[in-house]
Motif scaffolding. Structure first.
Motif, PDB file in Angstrom:
ATOM      1  N   GLU A   1      42.371  58.072  51.352  1.00  0.00           N
ATOM      2  CA  GLU A   1      41.187  58.586  52.040  1.00  0.00           C
ATOM      3  C   GLU A   1      41.106  60.113  51.933  1.00  0.00           C
ATOM      4  O   GLU A   1      40.058  60.667  51.622  1.00  0.00           O
ATOM      5  N   THR A   2      42.224  60.789  52.177  1.00  0.00           N
ATOM      6  CA  THR A   2      42.235  62.250  52.065  1.00  0.00           C
ATOM      7  C   THR A   2      42.022  62.682  50.620  1.00  0.00           C
ATOM      8  O   THR A   2      41.301  63.643  50.353  1.00  0.00           O
ATOM      9  N   GLY A   3      42.619  61.966  49.684  1.00  0.00           N
ATOM     10  CA  GLY A   3      42.434  62.284  48.271  1.00  0.00           C
ATOM     11  C   GLY A   3      40.979  62.185  47.854  1.00  0.00           C
ATOM     12  O   GLY A   3      40.470  63.022  47.102  1.00  0.00           O
ATOM     13  N   ASP A   4      40.285  61.167  48.357  1.00  0.00           N
ATOM     14  CA  ASP A   4      38.864  61.007  48.054  1.00  0.00           C
ATOM     15  C   ASP A   4      38.047  62.158  48.649  1.00  0.00           C
ATOM     16  O   ASP A   4      37.152  62.693  48.004  1.00  0.00           O
ATOM     17  N   ARG A   5      38.375  62.535  49.875  1.00  0.00           N
ATOM     18  CA  ARG A   5      37.671  63.656  50.518  1.00  0.00           C
ATOM     19  C   ARG A   5      37.905  64.960  49.750  1.00  0.00           C
ATOM     20  O   ARG A   5      36.984  65.750  49.543  1.00  0.00           O
ATOM     21  N   ASN A   6      39.160  65.180  49.353  1.00  0.00           N
ATOM     22  CA  ASN A   6      39.471  66.380  48.560  1.00  0.00           C
ATOM     23  C   ASN A   6      38.690  66.395  47.252  1.00  0.00           C
ATOM     24  O   ASN A   6      38.183  67.432  46.826  1.00  0.00           O
ATOM     25  N   SER A   7      38.610  65.245  46.624  1.00  0.00           N
ATOM     26  CA  SER A   7      37.881  65.136  45.365  1.00  0.00           C
ATOM     27  C   SER A   7      36.403  65.476  45.553  1.00  0.00           C
ATOM     28  O   SER A   7      35.807  66.181  44.732  1.00  0.00           O
ATOM     29  N   GLU A   8      35.816  64.989  46.630  1.00  0.00           N
ATOM     30  CA  GLU A   8      34.406  65.282  46.919  1.00  0.00           C
ATOM     31  C   GLU A   8      34.204  66.774  47.166  1.00  0.00           C
ATOM     32  O   GLU A   8      33.237  67.375  46.680  1.00  0.00           O
TER      33      GLU A   8
ATOM     34  N   LEU B   1      47.233  87.034  44.326  1.00  0.00           N
ATOM     35  CA  LEU B   1      46.163  87.485  45.208  1.00  0.00           C
ATOM     36  C   LEU B   1      45.757  86.350  46.131  1.00  0.00           C
ATOM     37  O   LEU B   1      46.177  85.220  45.959  1.00  0.00           O
ATOM     38  N   CYS B   2      44.937  86.689  47.097  1.00  0.00           N
ATOM     39  CA  CYS B   2      44.398  85.667  47.993  1.00  0.00           C
ATOM     40  C   CYS B   2      42.972  85.353  47.548  1.00  0.00           C
ATOM     41  O   CYS B   2      42.199  86.275  47.252  1.00  0.00           O
ATOM     42  N   PRO B   3      42.596  84.090  47.489  1.00  0.00           N
ATOM     43  CA  PRO B   3      41.219  83.752  47.132  1.00  0.00           C
ATOM     44  C   PRO B   3      40.227  84.346  48.138  1.00  0.00           C
ATOM     45  O   PRO B   3      40.570  84.626  49.282  1.00  0.00           O
ATOM     46  N   ASP B   4      38.997  84.501  47.695  1.00  0.00           N
ATOM     47  CA  ASP B   4      37.928  84.973  48.586  1.00  0.00           C
ATOM     48  C   ASP B   4      37.555  83.904  49.603  1.00  0.00           C
ATOM     49  O   ASP B   4      37.168  84.218  50.729  1.00  0.00           O
ATOM     50  N   PHE B   5      37.672  82.649  49.190  1.00  0.00           N
ATOM     51  CA  PHE B   5      37.267  81.510  50.011  1.00  0.00           C
ATOM     52  C   PHE B   5      38.336  80.435  49.919  1.00  0.00           C
ATOM     53  O   PHE B   5      38.834  80.140  48.828  1.00  0.00           O
ATOM     54  N   VAL B   6      38.705  79.866  51.074  1.00  0.00           N
ATOM     55  CA  VAL B   6      39.720  78.811  51.106  1.00  0.00           C
ATOM     56  C   VAL B   6      39.284  77.678  52.024  1.00  0.00           C
ATOM     57  O   VAL B   6      38.556  77.896  53.004  1.00  0.00           O
ATOM     58  N   VAL B   7      39.747  76.475  51.695  1.00  0.00           N
ATOM     59  CA  VAL B   7      39.503  75.304  52.532  1.00  0.00           C
ATOM     60  C   VAL B   7      40.820  74.561  52.707  1.00  0.00           C
ATOM     61  O   VAL B   7      41.557  74.360  51.735  1.00  0.00           O
ATOM     62  N   GLU B   8      41.090  74.182  53.927  1.00  0.00           N
ATOM     63  CA  GLU B   8      42.169  73.251  54.218  1.00  0.00           C
ATOM     64  C   GLU B   8      41.518  72.009  54.815  1.00  0.00           C
ATOM     65  O   GLU B   8      40.696  72.111  55.726  1.00  0.00           O
ATOM     66  N   LEU B   9      41.844  70.855  54.266  1.00  0.00           N
ATOM     67  CA  LEU B   9      41.326  69.574  54.722  1.00  0.00           C
ATOM     68  C   LEU B   9      42.476  68.840  55.406  1.00  0.00           C
ATOM     69  O   LEU B   9      43.452  68.465  54.755  1.00  0.00           O
ATOM     70  N   ARG B  10      42.378  68.674  56.698  1.00  0.00           N
ATOM     71  CA  ARG B  10      43.475  68.075  57.463  1.00  0.00           C
ATOM     72  C   ARG B  10      43.632  66.597  57.122  1.00  0.00           C
ATOM     73  O   ARG B  10      42.683  65.825  57.173  1.00  0.00           O
ATOM     74  N   SER B  11      44.862  66.229  56.776  1.00  0.00           N
ATOM     75  CA  SER B  11      45.173  64.828  56.552  1.00  0.00           C
ATOM     76  C   SER B  11      45.963  64.319  57.753  1.00  0.00           C
ATOM     77  O   SER B  11      46.424  65.107  58.578  1.00  0.00           O
ATOM     78  N   PRO B  12      46.133  63.012  57.885  1.00  0.00           N
ATOM     79  CA  PRO B  12      46.848  62.466  59.051  1.00  0.00           C
ATOM     80  C   PRO B  12      48.263  63.022  59.240  1.00  0.00           C
ATOM     81  O   PRO B  12      48.759  63.074  60.350  1.00  0.00           O
ATOM     82  N   SER B  13      48.906  63.467  58.165  1.00  0.00           N
ATOM     83  CA  SER B  13      50.272  63.983  58.283  1.00  0.00           C
ATOM     84  C   SER B  13      50.322  65.474  58.634  1.00  0.00           C
ATOM     85  O   SER B  13      51.404  66.015  58.861  1.00  0.00           O
ATOM     86  N   ASP B  14      49.174  66.150  58.692  1.00  0.00           N
ATOM     87  CA  ASP B  14      49.133  67.592  58.940  1.00  0.00           C
ATOM     88  C   ASP B  14      49.128  67.934  60.423  1.00  0.00           C
ATOM     89  O   ASP B  14      48.395  67.308  61.209  1.00  0.00           O
ATOM     90  N   SER B  15      49.879  68.945  60.782  1.00  0.00           N
ATOM     91  CA  SER B  15      49.840  69.504  62.127  1.00  0.00           C
ATOM     92  C   SER B  15      48.668  70.478  62.211  1.00  0.00           C
ATOM     93  O   SER B  15      48.550  71.386  61.375  1.00  0.00           O
ATOM     94  N   LEU B  16      47.812  70.305  63.201  1.00  0.00           N
ATOM     95  CA  LEU B  16      46.665  71.192  63.364  1.00  0.00           C
ATOM     96  C   LEU B  16      47.119  72.636  63.578  1.00  0.00           C
ATOM     97  O   LEU B  16      46.562  73.565  62.991  1.00  0.00           O
ATOM     98  N   GLN B  17      48.151  72.847  64.379  1.00  0.00           N
ATOM     99  CA  GLN B  17      48.631  74.199  64.664  1.00  0.00           C
ATOM    100  C   GLN B  17      49.151  74.885  63.401  1.00  0.00           C
ATOM    101  O   GLN B  17      48.914  76.082  63.186  1.00  0.00           O
ATOM    102  N   ILE B  18      49.839  74.161  62.558  1.00  0.00           N
ATOM    103  CA  ILE B  18      50.348  74.742  61.311  1.00  0.00           C
ATOM    104  C   ILE B  18      49.190  75.108  60.389  1.00  0.00           C
ATOM    105  O   ILE B  18      49.190  76.173  59.772  1.00  0.00           O
ATOM    106  N   LEU B  19      48.184  74.245  60.313  1.00  0.00           N
ATOM    107  CA  LEU B  19      47.018  74.561  59.476  1.00  0.00           C
ATOM    108  C   LEU B  19      46.247  75.755  60.029  1.00  0.00           C
ATOM    109  O   LEU B  19      45.756  76.590  59.265  1.00  0.00           O
ATOM    110  N   GLN B  20      46.139  75.852  61.339  1.00  0.00           N
ATOM    111  CA  GLN B  20      45.455  77.004  61.938  1.00  0.00           C
ATOM    112  C   GLN B  20      46.198  78.301  61.614  1.00  0.00           C
ATOM    113  O   GLN B  20      45.577  79.315  61.288  1.00  0.00           O
ATOM    114  N   ALA B  21      47.520  78.267  61.665  1.00  0.00           N
ATOM    115  CA  ALA B  21      48.318  79.448  61.319  1.00  0.00           C
ATOM    116  C   ALA B  21      48.149  79.797  59.839  1.00  0.00           C
ATOM    117  O   ALA B  21      48.083  80.970  59.458  1.00  0.00           O
ATOM    118  N   LYS B  22      48.065  78.770  59.011  1.00  0.00           N
ATOM    119  CA  LYS B  22      47.861  78.977  57.572  1.00  0.00           C
ATOM    120  C   LYS B  22      46.496  79.621  57.309  1.00  0.00           C
ATOM    121  O   LYS B  22      46.386  80.534  56.484  1.00  0.00           O
TER     122      LYS B  22
END
Length: 191
Positions: A48-55, A113-134
């Protein structure tokens, strides 16, 4: 599946080149490195996450093909941030002049370098707090716009420099604002 963090620094400090070679030698592993030198081993995503990432990648790349303003990157791309961390956002975009300023060797390895634009797509195994820090780490290293998409809670956190995080509940679209001029992400197949 859970994320595994290895703290190698007390034993050995990996240079940027050594970390790159570690990643090349282990192509089946998704590896990142924190500013403290910890190696993060992330599990593969589910279907499911892979499909979302692909989209997400499909829509971003399609817009970029029309505008030819930059380069798009998927989750397999590591970026060596100014802080020393090496991170792999789920999707990223970089203005073409910034990409063109890199040497061929820098483009072939982890772009420094850091990209100008980034997206993190939370998957069921991801901690929200860790992604927010990222996400904050990306901003601290020069990102101009970031989206943390959380399908489980049907919300998106929008990150912009020098602004409070904006939380949007169940949006149907997201605007690329002044960073990705004219880009509108349709979230119907992602949220």
């Amino acid at each position: 599946m859970t994320v595994l963090t290895l703290n190698l620094d007390p034993v050995v400090h990996l240079s940027d080149e050594q970390f790159f070679q570690l990643c090349v030698a282990n192509p089946d592993l998704q590896l990142e490195r924190t500013t403290a030198g910890e190696i993060i081993v992330m599990p593969p995503t589910g279907g499911e996450t892979g499909d979302r990432n692909s989209e997400l990648d499909y829509q971003l790349r399609g817009w970029n093909k029309q505008t030819t303003q930059g380069k798009t990157f998927n989750a397999a791309t590591g970026f060596r941030l100014p802080s020393g961390a090496t991170r792999s956002p789920d999707a990223a975009w970089l203005q073409l002049p910034r990409w063109d300023s890199l040497t061929l060797e820098q483009q072939q390895k982890f772009p420094p370098l850091c990209p100008d634009f980034v997206v993190e797509l939370r998957s069921p195994s991801d901690s929200l707090q860790i992604l927010q820090a990222k996400m904050q780490e990306y901003l601290d290293n020069g990102a101009r716009l970031g989206w943390l998409i959380d399908p489980e809670n049907r919300r998106v956190e929008i990150y912009r420099p020098n602004q409070a995080v904006e939380v949007v509940q169940a949006p149907t679209t997201l605007s690329g604002e002044d960073v990705l001029l004219g880009f509108v992400l349709d979230l119907s197949e992602i949220l």
